[in-house]
Scaffold this active site. Structure first.
Site, PDB file in Angstrom:
ATOM      1  N   VAL A  38       0.844  -1.188   0.000  1.00 53.68           N
ATOM      2  CA  VAL A  38       0.000   0.000   0.000  1.00 53.68           C
ATOM      3  C   VAL A  38       0.883   1.244   0.000  1.00 53.68           C
ATOM      4  O   VAL A  38       1.836   1.340   0.773  1.00 53.68           O
ATOM      5  CB  VAL A  38      -0.929   0.021   1.232  1.00 53.68           C
ATOM      6  CG1 VAL A  38      -1.855   1.219   1.163  1.00 53.68           C
ATOM      7  CG2 VAL A  38      -1.731  -1.260   1.318  1.00 53.68           C
ATOM      8  N   ASP A  54      -9.690 -12.450   8.277  1.00 50.59           N
ATOM      9  CA  ASP A  54      -8.286 -12.306   8.670  1.00 50.59           C
ATOM     10  C   ASP A  54      -8.143 -11.155   9.659  1.00 50.59           C
ATOM     11  O   ASP A  54      -7.484 -10.161   9.390  1.00 50.59           O
ATOM     12  CB  ASP A  54      -7.425 -12.077   7.430  1.00 50.59           C
ATOM     13  CG  ASP A  54      -5.942 -12.307   7.713  1.00 50.59           C
ATOM     14  OD1 ASP A  54      -5.614 -12.722   8.850  1.00 50.59           O
ATOM     15  OD2 ASP A  54      -5.116 -12.073   6.827  1.00 50.59           O
TER      16      ASP A  54
END
Lengths: 311, 246
Positions: free
Chosen positions: A37, A141
């Site tokens: 990212v 997750d």
């Protein structure tokens, strides 16, 4: 599976193949198994760009984020601006542009702040999970690395929805420590209780000071860890219930957690309220002192009681 | 759309074959019969000796149309379930790509679609991966050098069944070990919907110097014929039911 981490210099320009939008990378924010990212700017607006290593995971995330945009209530995840491909040196890299959420990664915040805050964040998280579950997905997750504490406001938000799974399907992405399957305490079927197990593990992680590996008898090991951690004492029954999947919904666990947190001794309760509303900032200093005093007195009494009891 | 059954061979090994047929050729032969061959290479340190094993791992998976992954022993659990699931997705995508080529012409694949449409196609791939039936024949190399890794292999296999049993589709597993006592390969678990019985399967293994990977793949390919016959015998679906169906 290319396996390599992306490393692009600040100033790198990305042009989408399909929508022709331009982005300029500013710096790397984070990197995980599924992608990297970057903070980027486009038309003078800051945003987060996720370059995918695993395209399937990106597509899944985009699908989920799109789903959220149709919901009327508060945003559950970051807003999605764009989803495109970038042709880079003969390779096609899938990416998406999302709202940039400024804040501290929860993995850092949980270590730095007091345990009281951990409870607050967990209560907030359960509220988010409740909405997520109602929209037909679980986060799957769930771990501190995928959560962020927004800078002003101390609000927790989920940031990485790559693992989000429709309820009833099987969980695709997970991290062993937070996975109930790894501990032999349930299936990997996507159901709300799967997320709630991870919530309990986040508490255990924060209270015991780090993750640990499973031993030959994972269930006994977990129970022992919870019993050994003094900070978890008031929340023991809640944690056990979450670990064994006996909470039907996030809301049920949230209410249990809130009422348990409120039931504790007066001084620390006041402390928490002030922290949440974050209005009386100048007074927080003496608030801390009195809270510390109260906490140490409580701790001393507790130790004395234990000593007396054991003798 | 009629759901079929995906058929996979999962080979877990740490090195080079040294007996019998060429494993890559056998994998190609399996592929011709609609069986994907995936290979997990358990190599703890990479040195010159391992590089041949590495090459073999890759070439078997390539010939078998599957996925290969090199891992260290401790990462095995997550890898085994991931490789199996990714291979499923890959196979389904392959089928969809074929269909797309029929519609879009030679060059059309899922990757060439605009992101919005690709997202919808992936939804379908996901859905199929969730509901399709899966037969996995697991082949474990138990030659001397693998001996210390076997407890981890067993755990990884249990972990894989945990992940797969969360799907809506039905699963069938069988387990072969090679080299066997007298033959090249021994079957320790025949086709069944779960692998509960592998707990003790790894205990009574003698060590041998040979690694007949080729013959093992051949034997595994044959085993898929047995399951076809068994399915005829058990017309009663309940016998294979291992999860809720919708």
């Amino acid at each position: 599976m290319t396996g390599q981490d992306f490393n692009f210099y600040p100033g790198t320009r990305i042009i989408g193949k399909w929508h022709r939008k331009q982005y300029e990378l500013i710096r790397k924010i984070g990197s995980g198994a599924q992608g990297t990212v970057y903070l980027a700017v486009s038309d003078g607006k800051k945003m987060a760009i996720k370059l995918a290593r695993d395209r399937a995971s990106l597509i899944a995330e985009v699908n989920v984020l799109k789903q959220f945009e149709q919901l009327q209530s508060n945003p559950l995840g970051p807003s999605l601006y764009d989803n495109d491909d970038w042709l880079y040196g003969g390779e096609t890299i899938g990416f998406c542009a999302m709202e940039y959420l400024k804040g501290t990664p929860a993995s850092e915040a949980l270590r730095k702040r007091s345990f009281d805050w951990t409870i607050v964040f967990l209560v907030q998280l359960l509220n988010q999970l409740k909405k997520l579950h109602e929209s037909g997905y679980i986060f799957a997750d769930l771990k501190p690395e995928n959560l962020i504490i927004i800078d002003p406001g101390h609000q927790i938000r989920c940031v990485d929805f790559g693992g989000a799974t429709k309820i009833g399907r099987s969980v695709r992405e997970y991290t062993e420590f937070y996975d109930r399957g790894y501990w032999g305490m349930g299936t990997r079927k996507a159901e709300p209780s799967y997320d709630l197990f991870a919530c309990a593990m986040i508490l255990i992680d924060a209270a015991t000071g780090g993750r640990f590996e499973r031993s030959g008898y994972p269930q006994d090991q977990l129970l022992r860890k919870v019993k050994e951690a003094s900070r978890l004492v008031p929340y023991q029954s809640i944690i056990f219930k979450a670990l064994s999947g006996r909470y039907a919904s996030a809301e049920e666990m949230r209410q249990a957690l809130v009422s348990q947190a409120m039931e504790r001794q007066q001084p620390s309760t006041q402390m928490r309220r002030r922290g949440v509303s974050a209005t009386a900032k100048s007074k927080t200093n003496d608030g801390w002192v009195s809270a510390w005093l109260a906490a140490s007195i409580m701790l001393t009494i507790y130790i004395v009681c234990v000593l007396v009891y054991t003798m | 759309m009629k759901k079929g059954t995906l058929r996979q061979i999962l080979l877990i090994t740490d090195g080079c074959s040294n007996q019998g047929e060429d494993p890559a050729a056998m994998a190609a032969l399996a592929r011709e019969q609609g069986i994907t061959v995936n290979v997990i290479g358990v190599l703890d340190h990479f040195d010159a000796e391992d590089s041949r094993g590495l090459q073999e791992v890759e070439s078997i998976a390539q010939a078998g149309g599957g996925i290969s992954q090199i891992v260290q022993t401790r990462q095995l659990a997550q890898t085994v379930q991931m490789v199996t699931k990714q291979a499923m997705t890959q196979t389904i995508k392959g089928v969809i790509n074929q269909e797309l080529q029929g519609i879009l012409g030679e060059t059309g694949t899922v990757e060439d679609l605009p992101p919005e449409k690709r997202g919808k196609v992936m939804e379908i791939v996901d859905e199929l991966g969730e509901t399709v039936d899966l037969d996995v024949c697991i082949l474990v190399d138990t030659s001397a050098s693998m001996k210390t890794k076997l407890p981890t292999v067993r755990e990884a296999l249990m972990d894989m069944t945990l992940s797969l049993s969360a799907r809506m589709g039905r699963n069938n597993y069988c387990l072969y070990l090679f080299p066997g006592k007298r033959k090249a390969v021994t079957r320790v678990v025949s086709w069944s919907p779960n692998l509960d019985s592998i707990e003790r399967a790894f205990e009574k293994i003698g060590t041998h110097g040979v690694t007949p990977t080729g013959p093992a793949i051949k034997e595994a390919t044959k085993s898929f014929g047995q399951i076809a016959r068994r399915k005829m015998l058990f017309q009663d679906d309940e016998a294979y039911d291992d999860g809720p169906r919708f």
